[in-house]
Structures are given as C-alpha cells and as structure tokens.
Design an enzyme around this catalytic site. Structure first.
Site, PDB file in Angstrom:
ATOM      1  N   TYR A 150       0.854  -1.185   0.000  1.00  0.00           N
ATOM      2  CA  TYR A 150       0.000   0.000   0.000  1.00  0.00           C
ATOM      3  C   TYR A 150       0.887   1.231   0.000  1.00  0.00           C
ATOM      4  CZ  TYR A 150      -3.307   3.525   1.716  1.00  0.00           C
ATOM      5  OH  TYR A 150      -4.079   4.646   1.878  1.00  0.00           O
ATOM      6  N   ASP A 247       9.285   2.620  -0.516  1.00  0.00           N
ATOM      7  CA  ASP A 247       8.309   3.261   0.365  1.00  0.00           C
ATOM      8  C   ASP A 247       8.615   2.793   1.785  1.00  0.00           C
ATOM      9  OD1 ASP A 247       6.162   4.080   1.877  1.00  0.00           O
ATOM     10  OD2 ASP A 247       4.631   3.282   0.532  1.00  0.00           O
ATOM     11  N   LYS A 275       5.203   9.288   9.266  1.00  0.00           N
ATOM     12  CA  LYS A 275       4.980   9.833  10.609  1.00  0.00           C
ATOM     13  C   LYS A 275       5.917   9.279  11.677  1.00  0.00           C
ATOM     14  CE  LYS A 275       0.762   8.428   9.886  1.00  0.00           C
ATOM     15  NZ  LYS A 275       0.705   8.297   8.424  1.00  0.00           N
TER      16      LYS A 275
END
Length: 462
Positions: A150, A247, A275
């Site tokens: 994802y 990613d 984050k």
C-alpha cells in the site's frame, strides 16, 4: 461483548459516536478507523503504551496507530519540543527555518539513498511526488507495484492491496472513481518473485518509469523480502534506466534509523518516509538522488511542481528532531527489538502448545500471527498469495476477545501489531496470557463468524 468498546450499552462512547455519524460520514475521518463491531470506540486519552475511551476503559495498545508512535503515545520529550517550538515560531509559508535545515541534514546523514530531501505532510503525498518525478525524469508511462503493498490514496497505486483470491493476478482497485487509463498504467506483480520482475522488464522495460515497493509489505502483516528479490529490483531498474522507489513510510525509523535499505544493503533511487520520524506527528518526506530531487519546482526552474502549505511546519519539524534525537541517543531499538523477539518466540511456543497451526512473523518491534497450516518452524510466508490461507475468522475473533482483557490489537484481518519504547515486560506478560485465553475462546466459538469478511478490505495504513 457488552462490556467492550463499540457495544450498544457503551454509554458516553455510543452517544459521542452517534453525534459523529450525524456530521462525519461513517463517524470517522479515515476509512481504516471504522472497525466492524467497534463503531462506538471514542478515544479520550493516550499516554505511553495505553489509551482510554469515553466509557472509562483503559487498554494496553499494541496497534499503536498503525505504527508511527515508536516512542509511545505523547512521549514527553517530543511533546516538550513541540510546545517550546510553538512559543517562538509559527507557520510562515515563505522561506525556510533552521529546524527544517537541521532535519534535512540529519536525514541526509542517516539514509543511504538520500542526497537531498523535501518534507510533505503525509506519506501518500511523498509517494505521489516520487512517481510524478520518476515519470518526469524518464519520460515514461508505466509504474510497477506489488500485490499486498500500500502506497497511499492516489490513483496510480490505489489497487491490489488486500485482494480477494479471484482478484489476485488482475487489477483490483481499492476505490471507485479512478480512471481506467490510470490503472492501466500500473503493472501489478507478486512480491518476492524475481522471475516476474525480469519478465516485466523484458516486456516493458523501456516504458517503465518506476518500481515502487514497501521493502517489507507491512500492510498485510509482515512479508519479509528475499535478498535476491531486492537485488533483482536494483539490477533491473538500473539496466532499464527506471527509478527504484522504496516506500519506507513504515519500515523507516521503526526498523532502523537508516531504513530497510541500511539493513538490506540495497540502495534505491528515491525513498519515502512518514509519521514515524516524528513519533506520529503529521509529516512525510521524499528524498533521494540529487539529480532527481533537483527536478522539483522548489528549486527555481525545476519542471516538476511541488508544493504543500504545511510542509516543514515548525511543530512537526520540532517533533521529528526530538524523535530522531531520542532514537540516536537512547536504546529505543534495543528495547523494542528485545520485546518484539520475546513476543514472537513466546507466541510461537504458545500456539505449538495449543496445537494451533500458526506462523508468527515480523521483524524487530513488529509481530503478527497468521493462522495457517503447513509451515515448519522458522518457515515464513513470502507472498500475498500465501496469506490467502490465513484463517480470517480466527484472526479477527481472538483479537475481538483481547478487548475483554484490556488489550488492543486491531481486529481486522492481516493487520500487524507493534511494540513501542513505552511497552514493558509486564505488558508482554499480559499480552501472552490474554492471547492464550482469547484464542481458546475464539476456537470454542468458531472464530469471528460474520466478521471474517474483513479480509477483503483494501486500504491498510491510516
């Protein structure tokens, strides 16, 4: 489960949740926050390894907001840094602050692939810009992604995450409203399949702008990459002149301050972060080769547009600097890796004792149990197709029952769990004891019944 969050008798939580549903679609501000059976879950406080609900219950949190608060919720050092930044510096929207420079310098120092870096507000923005600049640099159309990975909400990568068996092998968008021609420009390959990668480049190499992957597909739990697979990606993209994008929104900082690329020794061209670099504050980043990064319009004359009102906001920069300082100066990874290894080892022994076919996977501070037969000790699933054998009813069912013991692992199929710096051995003791009771109960009741359908959910990280 009348005593759990989300029950019809949950009082204050039910009232607030009902108010939310009247003004917020579904009552939540992200699709992954609406969990079947927990629709009245209202959070009123977080701290360390725990959170509290509007109904006065407290839970040891092993979900940890999909993973970013590596230090634990509301880490006092991070909170102090954010508060101090707010006393002297607001968001200007022009120029640069010294904090942004300090953060960029540290990221360039820490991450092997990063020569220059830009801040975003989310990981989805970072992956969007990575693919945009890859197409700009190469003049090519196609993007390669992998089943089970994802990369955010944007159209080019919004497909083939948690797919039903009949949708594996084709294009499986996670949303309506995406133009077919956008989906057609994305090739979906099986993870850990080097032959499929070589075949894709043999057929389409001159039109492949980028390959993007989670080096560990944590959005379906924890599929560990084969070293040969990562090496193949590097070789094929280099040979074809394509851009390799890691990613590392999840693997970055949680597994190593240098990301998975430091662990594997395979260096991509671009890397995205999220984050975790700020212990959960809303920040993302895109970094990599200087020649690629200099294509962005943040450099005068750069042809690839880049902007974001809140990029480099002083509060999130302060959170990131404080988080990195703690990761570098304190034994954070030593602590979470030790507890993570203990959880995986003792859960494996627990399932063997119960004679339950299970594979406990993970890395470092991440753990997940797949309920599936046929795996020898130490053997792990390697692709999303392998995970189709997971018993979703049991997976969801035992996690629902953990709530009764004051422990929270997200009760959605294939979702991983996390250890933070705030967790203790006592927390792990409670997890192990409660898991045995919860699994026994779920087996006696036949799993989760109607909740097993959650295996088809498409999105993954919040």
């Amino acid at each position: 489960m009348s005593s759990g969050p989300g029950s019809s008798t949950s009082g204050a939580g039910a009232r607030i949740a009902e108010r939310a549903r009247r003004v917020v679609p579904g009552g939540v501000n992200s699709g992954q926050r609406s969990v079947p059976g927990l629709t009245d879950l209202v959070i009123t406080g977080t701290g360390g390894a725990r959170f509290r609900t509007a109904d006065g219950r407290e839970f040891i949190d092993f979900h940890a907001a999909f993973g970013p608060p590596l230090l634990g919720h509301n880490d006092p050092d991070v909170a102090r840094a954010v508060a101090e930044a707010g006393t002297s510096l607001g968001h200007m929207g022009v120029g640069v602050t010294e904090g942004e420079v300090l953060l960029a310098e540290q990221l360039v120092e820490l991450i092997p692939s990063v020569e220059k870096i830009l801040l975003t507000s989310t990981g989805s923005e970072a992956t969007f810009h990575a693919l945009r600049v890859a197409r700009a640099a190469t003049g090519r159309r196609l993007v390669v992604k992998f089943q089970g990975c994802y990369h955010g909400w944007h159209d080019s990568v919004s497909l083939n995450v948690i797919s039903t068996p009949e949708r594996v092998g084709g294009r499986d968008p996670i949303s309506t409203g995406i133009l077919p021609e956008v989906l057609e420009a994305t090739l979906v390959l099986p993870f850990n399949d080097s032959e499929a990668v070589r075949a894709a480049f043999a057929a389409h190499g001159q039109d492949i702008a980028a390959v993007i992957l989670e080096p560990v597909p944590h959005n379906v739990g924890a599929l560990l990459p084969h070293q040969e697979f990562l090496t193949t990606l590097r070789e094929e993209t280099t040979r074809a002149g394509s851009v390799l994008v890691f990613d590392e929104v999840i693997t970055g900082f949680r597994h190593h301050t240098g990301g998975w690329q430091t662990i594997s020794g395979v260096t991509p061209d671009l890397t995205t972060f999220g984050k975790a670099m700020a212990n959960g504050a809303p920040v993302g980043a895109l970094g990599g080769r200087a020649d690629l990064m200099d294509l962005f319009s943040s450099r005068p004359g750069g042809p690839t547009f880049f902007a974001g009102t809140y990029n480099g906001h002083p509060s999130v920069v302060a959170a990131a600097l404080a988080t990195l300082r703690k990761l570098r100066e304190e034994p954070v990874h030593e602590h979470v890796f030790r507890l993570g290894e203990r959880v995986r080892t003792e859960l494996t022994a627990l399932y063997q004792r119960l004679d339950v076919p299970a594979v406990v996977a993970g890395y470092g501070s991440v753990f997940v149990t797949y309920f599936m037969p046929g795996y020898a000790p130490g053997q792990l699933p390697g692709s999303y197709t392998d995970l189709l054998a997971n018993d979703a009813a049991l997976f969801v069912g035992y996690r629902r029952r953990l709530l009764e013991h004051g422990l929270f692992e997200l009760p959605l199929n294939l979702k991983r769990s996390h250890i933070s710096y705030a967790h203790t051995d006592d927390d792990v003791d409670r997890l192990l004891t409660a898991t045995e009771t919860a699994v026994r109960s779920a087996l006696a009741d036949g799993g989760a019944g109607d909740l097993a359908h959650t295996s088809t959910m498409g999105g993954a990280r919040d």
